[in-house]
Every structure is written in structure tokens, then in C-alpha cells.
Design a protein around this motif. Structure first.
Motif, PDB file in Angstrom:
ATOM      1  N   TYR A  94      51.875  40.420  31.546  1.00 44.91           N
ATOM      2  CA  TYR A  94      52.502  40.275  32.864  1.00 44.91           C
ATOM      3  C   TYR A  94      53.050  41.618  33.281  1.00 44.91           C
ATOM      4  O   TYR A  94      53.593  42.380  32.472  1.00 44.91           O
ATOM      5  CB  TYR A  94      53.629  39.240  32.736  1.00 44.91           C
ATOM      6  N   TRP A  96      55.257  43.402  36.775  1.00 45.59           N
ATOM      7  CA  TRP A  96      55.910  43.144  38.058  1.00 45.59           C
ATOM      8  C   TRP A  96      56.249  44.458  38.744  1.00 45.59           C
ATOM      9  O   TRP A  96      56.838  45.367  38.157  1.00 45.59           O
ATOM     10  CB  TRP A  96      57.182  42.327  37.867  1.00 45.59           C
ATOM     11  N   THR A  97      55.849  44.561  39.971  1.00 46.58           N
ATOM     12  CA  THR A  97      56.277  45.632  40.847  1.00 46.58           C
ATOM     13  C   THR A  97      56.841  44.964  42.094  1.00 46.58           C
ATOM     14  O   THR A  97      57.956  44.462  42.046  1.00 46.58           O
ATOM     15  CB  THR A  97      55.184  46.682  41.124  1.00 46.58           C
ATOM     16  N   LEU A  98      56.127  44.920  43.161  1.00 44.97           N
ATOM     17  CA  LEU A  98      56.603  44.173  44.326  1.00 44.97           C
ATOM     18  C   LEU A  98      56.163  42.713  44.256  1.00 44.97           C
ATOM     19  O   LEU A  98      56.641  41.877  45.020  1.00 44.97           O
ATOM     20  CB  LEU A  98      56.104  44.810  45.608  1.00 44.97           C
ATOM     21  N   LYS A  99      55.251  42.436  43.342  1.00 46.53           N
ATOM     22  CA  LYS A  99      54.834  41.066  43.079  1.00 46.53           C
ATOM     23  C   LYS A  99      54.419  40.973  41.626  1.00 46.53           C
ATOM     24  O   LYS A  99      54.359  41.983  40.925  1.00 46.53           O
ATOM     25  CB  LYS A  99      53.689  40.663  44.008  1.00 46.53           C
ATOM     26  N   ALA A 100      54.160  39.746  41.182  1.00 50.65           N
ATOM     27  CA  ALA A 100      53.802  39.526  39.792  1.00 50.65           C
ATOM     28  C   ALA A 100      52.289  39.611  39.602  1.00 50.65           C
ATOM     29  O   ALA A 100      51.519  39.154  40.438  1.00 50.65           O
ATOM     30  CB  ALA A 100      54.306  38.163  39.339  1.00 50.65           C
ATOM     31  N   TYR A 101      51.911  40.197  38.488  1.00 57.41           N
ATOM     32  CA  TYR A 101      50.510  40.271  38.089  1.00 57.41           C
ATOM     33  C   TYR A 101      50.378  39.653  36.702  1.00 57.41           C
ATOM     34  O   TYR A 101      51.164  39.968  35.799  1.00 57.41           O
ATOM     35  CB  TYR A 101      50.035  41.728  38.031  1.00 57.41           C
ATOM     36  N   TRP A 102      49.398  38.795  36.543  1.00 56.34           N
ATOM     37  CA  TRP A 102      49.155  38.130  35.267  1.00 56.34           C
ATOM     38  C   TRP A 102      47.771  38.489  34.760  1.00 56.34           C
ATOM     39  O   TRP A 102      46.806  38.520  35.527  1.00 56.34           O
ATOM     40  CB  TRP A 102      49.233  36.619  35.414  1.00 56.34           C
TER      41      TRP A 102
END
Length: 112
Positions: A94, A96-102
Motif C-alpha cells: 500500500y 498513500w500520497t493524495l490517494k491510496a494505491y494498492w
């Protein structure tokens, strides 16, 4: 954008190292983490690392797992030692920057 690998079958007491390779620079992620999910259970946070290197772990893995990130290689790692059957799960990376990435999951199975 996040590709996890390194899962497999291991006996109790064994070790595995998970990797999570990113297609772009991971330095943009404020935090990166590993989560896991076992059948019938909710996804849980295993370990987290910030972009300045601070780390935290779930109580169940403290002293056994180590999270690290190599910004030059755009890769997140999870070194897992002294594995137990309760560690059996699908592990997800996982960011996270401005949104989450999985990332997609990688299966870890600890069996006797």
C-alpha cells in the motif's frame, strides 16, 4: 502501479522477504505499508513506514517483521522472520500520497 512478490510456502520458524515494486518513484508516497488478510477476517495493517523512515508494526509481528523502503529501487520490502501459522494470509502493499494505491496480493502460507 504496485507489484507485490515474494510470497510462498514456509514452515514455522522460517523466513520470507516480500517485495513491492512500483512503476514510478516511491518517494512521492507519504507512507507505505503492508497489510494482510486471512480467510474470514478483515484486512489488517501489519507494518507502516513514512517517507522519513519512521516505522510502526502490529503487536503480533513486532520483533519478527521489518519493513523497509529503497527509494532508489522504487521498492518496498517486508522481511518476515520466525513465521507462525497465524501469519498465513494474503499480503498487500500500500502507498498513500493524495490517494491510496494498492498492489495485488501475494500469498504467504506457513504450514507444519
Amino acid at each position: 502501479q504496485l507489484q507485490a512478490s515474494g510470497g510462498g510456502l514456509v514452515q514455522p520458524g522460517g523466513s520470507l522477504r516480500l517485495s513491492c515494486a512500483a512503476s514510478e518513484s516511491i518517494s512521492r508516497f507519504h507512507v507505505m505499508a503492508w497489510h494482510r488478510q486471512s480467510p474470514g477476517k478483515e484486512r489488517e495493517l501489519v507494518a507502516i513506514i513514512s517517507n522519513v523512515g519512521s516505522k510502526d508494526y502490529a503487536d503480533s509481528v513486532k520483533g519478527r517483521f521489518t519493513i523497509s523502503r529503497d527509494n532508489a529501487k522504487n521498492t518496498l520490502y517486508l522481511q518476515m522472520n520466525t513465521l507462525k501459522p497465524d501469519d498465513t494470509a494474503v499480503y498487500y502493499c500500500y502507498g498513500w500520497t493524495l490517494k491510496a494505491y494498492w498492489g495485488q496480493g501475494t500469498q504467504v502460507t506457513v504450514y507444519s
